[in-house]
Design a protein around this motif. Structure first.
Motif, PDB file in Angstrom:
ATOM      1  N   THR A 142       0.692  -1.125   0.124  1.00 48.97           N
ATOM      2  CA  THR A 142       0.039   0.451  -0.231  1.00 48.97           C
ATOM      3  C   THR A 142       0.990   1.188  -0.212  1.00 48.97           C
ATOM      4  OG1 THR A 142      -2.177  -1.050   1.029  1.00 48.97           O
ATOM      5  CG2 THR A 142      -1.986   0.836   1.442  1.00 48.97           C
ATOM      6  N   HIS A 143       1.751   0.858   0.942  1.00 52.84           N
ATOM      7  CA  HIS A 143       2.944   1.993   0.554  1.00 52.84           C
ATOM      8  C   HIS A 143       3.603   2.579  -0.211  1.00 52.84           C
ATOM      9  CE1 HIS A 143       5.925   5.469   2.832  1.00 52.84           C
ATOM     10  NE2 HIS A 143       6.276   4.974   1.879  1.00 52.84           N
ATOM     11  N   ARG A 144       3.780   1.462  -1.352  1.00 52.26           N
ATOM     12  CA  ARG A 144       5.234   1.361  -2.359  1.00 52.26           C
ATOM     13  C   ARG A 144       3.383   1.884  -3.940  1.00 52.26           C
ATOM     14  NH1 ARG A 144       5.040   0.154  -7.035  1.00 52.26           N
ATOM     15  NH2 ARG A 144       3.202  -2.105  -6.601  1.00 52.26           N
ATOM     16  N   MET A 145       2.482   1.834  -3.520  1.00 51.24           N
ATOM     17  CA  MET A 145       1.279   2.305  -4.410  1.00 51.24           C
ATOM     18  C   MET A 145       1.094   3.336  -3.970  1.00 51.24           C
ATOM     19  SD  MET A 145      -1.024  -1.101  -5.532  1.00 51.24           S
ATOM     20  CE  MET A 145      -1.156  -0.310  -6.967  1.00 51.24           C
ATOM     21  N   ALA A 146       1.004   4.433  -2.828  1.00 48.12           N
ATOM     22  CA  ALA A 146       0.890   5.394  -2.751  1.00 48.12           C
ATOM     23  C   ALA A 146       1.790   6.389  -2.917  1.00 48.12           C
ATOM     24  CB  ALA A 146       0.539   5.496  -0.830  1.00 48.12           C
ATOM     25  N   VAL A 147       2.961   5.935  -2.677  1.00 47.51           N
ATOM     26  CA  VAL A 147       4.255   7.085  -3.034  1.00 47.51           C
ATOM     27  C   VAL A 147       4.228   6.892  -4.321  1.00 47.51           C
ATOM     28  CG1 VAL A 147       6.374   6.703  -3.603  1.00 47.51           C
ATOM     29  CG2 VAL A 147       5.550   6.093  -1.356  1.00 47.51           C
ATOM     30  N   GLU A 148       3.483   6.644  -5.303  1.00 41.51           N
ATOM     31  CA  GLU A 148       3.394   6.222  -6.688  1.00 41.51           C
ATOM     32  C   GLU A 148       2.305   6.819  -7.806  1.00 41.51           C
ATOM     33  OE1 GLU A 148       4.027   2.454  -8.772  1.00 41.51           O
ATOM     34  OE2 GLU A 148       2.692   2.748 -10.091  1.00 41.51           O
ATOM     35  N   LEU A 149       1.002   6.633  -6.527  1.00 42.78           N
ATOM     36  CA  LEU A 149       0.178   7.861  -7.231  1.00 42.78           C
ATOM     37  C   LEU A 149       0.073   8.772  -6.683  1.00 42.78           C
ATOM     38  CD1 LEU A 149      -2.577   4.643  -5.921  1.00 42.78           C
ATOM     39  CD2 LEU A 149      -2.284   5.292  -8.025  1.00 42.78           C
ATOM     40  N   LEU A 150       0.897   9.517  -6.179  1.00 43.84           N
ATOM     41  CA  LEU A 150       0.926  10.863  -4.888  1.00 43.84           C
ATOM     42  C   LEU A 150       2.118  11.612  -5.721  1.00 43.84           C
ATOM     43  CD1 LEU A 150       0.899  10.168  -1.375  1.00 43.84           C
ATOM     44  CD2 LEU A 150      -1.259  11.345  -2.607  1.00 43.84           C
ATOM     45  N   GLY A 151       2.585   9.998  -6.868  1.00 47.94           N
ATOM     46  CA  GLY A 151       4.269  11.574  -7.475  1.00 47.94           C
ATOM     47  C   GLY A 151       5.188  11.463  -6.374  1.00 47.94           C
ATOM     48  N   ALA A 152       5.063  11.186  -4.934  1.00 48.66           N
ATOM     49  CA  ALA A 152       5.562  11.721  -3.368  1.00 48.66           C
ATOM     50  C   ALA A 152       7.494  11.138  -4.101  1.00 48.66           C
ATOM     51  CB  ALA A 152       5.155  11.049  -3.052  1.00 48.66           C
ATOM     52  N   ASP A 153       8.355  12.297  -4.004  1.00 53.11           N
ATOM     53  CA  ASP A 153       9.863  12.183  -4.094  1.00 53.11           C
ATOM     54  C   ASP A 153      10.046  11.677  -2.702  1.00 53.11           C
ATOM     55  OD1 ASP A 153      12.360  12.346  -3.896  1.00 53.11           O
ATOM     56  OD2 ASP A 153      12.919  14.150  -5.340  1.00 53.11           O
ATOM     57  N   GLU A 154      10.391  10.521  -2.408  1.00 50.72           N
ATOM     58  CA  GLU A 154      10.974   9.906  -0.616  1.00 50.72           C
ATOM     59  C   GLU A 154      11.776  10.472  -0.259  1.00 50.72           C
ATOM     60  OE1 GLU A 154       7.664   6.693   1.075  1.00 50.72           O
ATOM     61  OE2 GLU A 154       9.246   5.811  -0.394  1.00 50.72           O
ATOM     62  N   SER A 155      12.939  10.712  -1.470  1.00 45.89           N
ATOM     63  CA  SER A 155      14.504  11.372  -1.409  1.00 45.89           C
ATOM     64  C   SER A 155      14.605  12.636  -0.489  1.00 45.89           C
ATOM     65  CB  SER A 155      15.102  11.727  -2.932  1.00 45.89           C
ATOM     66  OG  SER A 155      14.825  12.785  -3.362  1.00 45.89           O
ATOM     67  N   VAL A 156      12.896  13.542  -0.420  1.00 45.79           N
ATOM     68  CA  VAL A 156      13.097  14.965  -0.139  1.00 45.79           C
ATOM     69  C   VAL A 156      12.958  14.697   1.364  1.00 45.79           C
ATOM     70  CG1 VAL A 156      11.326  17.013   1.085  1.00 45.79           C
ATOM     71  CG2 VAL A 156      11.872  15.781  -2.258  1.00 45.79           C
ATOM     72  N   PRO A 157      13.817  14.589   2.378  1.00 42.53           N
ATOM     73  CA  PRO A 157      13.310  14.831   3.728  1.00 42.53           C
ATOM     74  C   PRO A 157      12.128  14.309   4.499  1.00 42.53           C
ATOM     75  CG  PRO A 157      14.946  15.767   3.725  1.00 42.53           C
ATOM     76  CD  PRO A 157      15.137  15.979   2.295  1.00 42.53           C
ATOM     77  N   GLY A 158      11.438  13.734   5.032  1.00 46.29           N
ATOM     78  CA  GLY A 158      10.295  13.967   5.990  1.00 46.29           C
ATOM     79  C   GLY A 158       8.720  13.576   4.839  1.00 46.29           C
ATOM     80  N   VAL A 159       9.533  13.561   3.537  1.00 49.83           N
ATOM     81  CA  VAL A 159       8.122  12.572   2.307  1.00 49.83           C
ATOM     82  C   VAL A 159       7.720  11.178   3.091  1.00 49.83           C
ATOM     83  CG1 VAL A 159       8.030  12.816   0.123  1.00 49.83           C
ATOM     84  CG2 VAL A 159       8.506  14.445   1.119  1.00 49.83           C
ATOM     85  N   ARG A 160       8.706  10.477   3.110  1.00 48.68           N
ATOM     86  CA  ARG A 160       7.972   9.340   3.358  1.00 48.68           C
ATOM     87  C   ARG A 160       7.486   8.583   4.435  1.00 48.68           C
ATOM     88  NH1 ARG A 160       9.760   3.923   1.879  1.00 48.68           N
ATOM     89  NH2 ARG A 160       9.881   2.452   4.519  1.00 48.68           N
ATOM     90  N   GLU A 161       8.015  10.081   5.963  1.00 53.89           N
ATOM     91  CA  GLU A 161       6.952   9.635   6.995  1.00 53.89           C
ATOM     92  C   GLU A 161       5.351  10.050   6.727  1.00 53.89           C
ATOM     93  OE1 GLU A 161       9.906  10.440   6.949  1.00 53.89           O
ATOM     94  OE2 GLU A 161      11.232   8.443   7.409  1.00 53.89           O
TER      95      GLU A 161
END
Lengths: 214, 214
Positions: A142-161
């Protein structure tokens, strides 16, 4: 050793029937869990509900744990399929649309069934380890899909959390919806958190203030 | 008609014993729920666990529903007392400290017990309405205390929903902690959302971007 996964041999009518039986059992198990909880659902109850003989049910799922973990795995696959079916969207409106879709996953009968199993697993020893492993897998997916759907850049600090916290909020909203229709309140909460998340995801640097150094 | 609330008559030894018995039953009920779930907890099981005769247990709590809703009410009062006991804090560090305390409420045995009852209430008809009313009351009280502890100004648009979303996230984090120790992940999620919330609460205008007009 359980015959949970049908072999991918050439199709024959007997195998088709077997697959259809398995599917009916899984659907009945999910519906039973959502409505009656773990305590109210045995293999016999589910077999009757599915219109399948007890012997056939036990051929597919030798134990109660086999049946219900397979059923929740089915739930998880359906949830993933729902997410994958979301129209890809870029630019304006993307974040609110994705947040709404993610939260919706936690308020339907599929989540209710998973929740019943999850809670039963906290005191049913035989269920515990299997459900924990399953939930970890579902959580990662679910997390993986949320990141993809949101187009979230997890290399930016805090985005993953931030994304993780959003999914935790979704689970909490699902729980709040269990006994009463919480839709009106939820709508406003989701709208506000979408705006907050959008602010975080669309800035290059984290939008939230960094901790001050002491 | 249930003798749930002891009258506030002048103290006498018999009443003291009665109060102590009631308290032991409630504590045993919470522990039983957290460990064995609704299905594993009857009045008889709780009475034995509390070292109280079945007759005495039934004198205090005529039905199973009486016992367990009273137990969760007790849970709620303990949660409120924990919140009220938080040292009042102003300025820097206030938001992270309060968020951490709020989230901690959702990860202990009290939440586990409430969760078991909550989930059982979704399929046990006799429990449903009572637990829904109780949870609504607990929800309002927790929200009120969160607003006060955070020093949140709900007249600022979006602040009310931000606080509600935080509590939903707390519930979701509690759920995630049910089967596995989720402490490490939770710590990072809570730290990040504390920063985000701090940004929202310490600006006069909402920190998040407003929806664009179409």
């Amino acid at each position: 050793m359980t015959p949970r996964t049908p072999r991918t041999a050439p199709r024959d009518p007997k195998q088709d029937r077997s697959r259809a039986t398995r599917r009916r059992l899984l659907e009945a198990a999910v519906a039973c869990l959502a409505e009656r909880g773990w305590a109210g659902c045995t293999v016999a109850v589910v077999a009757e509900r599915a219109g399948v003989s007890r012997g056939a049910a036990q051929h597919h799922f030798p134990t109660r744990e086999d049946l219900f973990t397979a059923a929740v795995e089915q739930v998880a696959e359906e949830r993933s399929a729902e997410l994958r079916a979301l129209p890809a969207r870029r630019g304006e409106g993307r974040v609110p649309a994705v947040v709404e879709a993610l939260v919706t996953l936690y308020t339907g009968p599929l989540f209710r069934a998973a929740l019943q199993l999850w809670v039963a697993a906290s005191y049913e020893e035989q269920l515990g380890a299997r459900v924990a492993a399953l939930e970890a897998k579902i959580g990662r997916e679910t997390h993986r899909m949320a990141v993809e759907l949101l187009g979230a850049d997890e290399s930016v600090p805090g985005v993953r959390e931030a994304v993780q916290g959003l999914l935790d909020m979704g689970r909490g909203l699902g729980l709040a919806n269990l006994l009463t229709d919480d839709g009106h309140r939820r709508e406003r909460v989701v709208a506000q958190w979408s705006r907050i998340l959008e602010g975080i995801l669309t800035t290059k640097a984290p939008a939230a203030p960094r901790p001050t150094r002491s």
